[in-house]
Design an enzyme around this catalytic site. Sequence first.
Site, short mmCIF file in Angstrom:
data_model
loop_
_atom_site.label_atom_id
_atom_site.label_comp_id
_atom_site.label_asym_id
_atom_site.label_seq_id
_atom_site.Cartn_x
_atom_site.Cartn_y
_atom_site.Cartn_z
N CYS A 1 -17.84 -25.05 -20.15
CA CYS A 1 -17.24 -26.16 -19.39
C CYS A 1 -18.34 -26.82 -18.56
CB CYS A 1 -16.13 -25.61 -18.49
SG CYS A 1 -15.58 -26.79 -17.24
N HIS B 1 -10.30 -32.45 -11.67
CA HIS B 1 -11.12 -33.11 -10.64
C HIS B 1 -10.41 -34.35 -10.14
CE1 HIS B 1 -12.27 -34.60 -14.62
NE2 HIS B 1 -12.46 -35.78 -14.05
P1 AMP Z 1 -12.36 -37.90 -16.46
O1 AMP Z 1 -12.34 -38.91 -17.57
O2 AMP Z 1 -11.30 -38.14 -15.42
O3 AMP Z 1 -12.34 -36.49 -17.01
O4 AMP Z 1 -13.72 -38.12 -15.70
C1 AMP Z 1 -14.88 -37.39 -15.98
C2 AMP Z 1 -15.99 -38.00 -15.15
O5 AMP Z 1 -17.08 -37.10 -15.14
C3 AMP Z 1 -16.50 -39.34 -15.69
O6 AMP Z 1 -16.34 -40.34 -14.70
C4 AMP Z 1 -17.99 -39.06 -15.97
O7 AMP Z 1 -18.83 -40.14 -15.66
C5 AMP Z 1 -18.25 -37.86 -15.08
N1 AMP Z 1 -19.34 -37.00 -15.53
C6 AMP Z 1 -19.58 -36.58 -16.78
N2 AMP Z 1 -20.67 -35.79 -16.79
C7 AMP Z 1 -21.12 -35.71 -15.52
C8 AMP Z 1 -22.21 -35.06 -14.89
N3 AMP Z 1 -23.07 -34.28 -15.58
N4 AMP Z 1 -22.38 -35.21 -13.56
C9 AMP Z 1 -21.53 -35.98 -12.85
N5 AMP Z 1 -20.47 -36.61 -13.39
C10 AMP Z 1 -20.27 -36.49 -14.71
#
Ligand code: AMP
Length: 128
Positions: free
Chosen positions: A3, A96
Site C-alpha cells: 500500500c 484519506h
Molecule cells: P484519491 O483519488 O482520493 O485516492 O486520491 C489519491 C491522492 O493521492 C491523489 O490526489 C494523488 O495525487 C495523491 N498521491 C498519489 N501518490 C502520492 C504520493 N506519493 N505522495 C503524495 N500524494 C500522492
Amino acid sequence: MDCLFCKIINGEIPSKTIYEDDLVKVFLDINPNSNGHSLIVPKKHLRDFRELDDELLLHIHKLINKLYPIYKEKLHCEGLTICNNTELGQEVKHFHVHLIPRYPNDEIKMLSNKDILLDLDEIQSKLS
Ligand code: AMP
C-alpha cells in the site's frame, strides 16, 4: 501489505509531511489542486470511509479545525474543500481526507456528465 500510503506512513517512501501524531500523518498531495492541498492519512490501514471509527473521525474533525486557521494565516486561502473518495474515484485504497485550500479565482470545479443525471423527483423517491 503493498500500500502506497502505508509505505509513506512507515517512511519507506518520502513525503512532504506537515503534521504527524499517534493516529495520523498529514502530507502534501504530490499532484496538488491548490497550494497546500494536503492529505490526512490514518496510520492504521483502513480501506475506506466505512472502516473509520468514531475516535478517528473525531480526531480528524478536530485536526481539520486546527489546520484550517494555519492554512489561512500562512497561505492566505479563503476557504477549504474537504473531501474523500470511496470506491469508484478512490485512486489510493487507504482511507484519506483531502484538504484543498481555496483561493479566489482558483477555478476548482467538480465536472460531471449532466447527460446521465436523473430527474430530482426520481432520485428523491429512490432514496427517501
Ligand atoms: P484519491 O483519488 O482520493 O485516492 O486520491 C489519491 C491522492 O493521492 C491523489 O490526489 C494523488 O495525487 C495523491 N498521491 C498519489 N501518490 C502520492 C504520493 N506519493 N505522495 C503524495 N500524494 C500522492
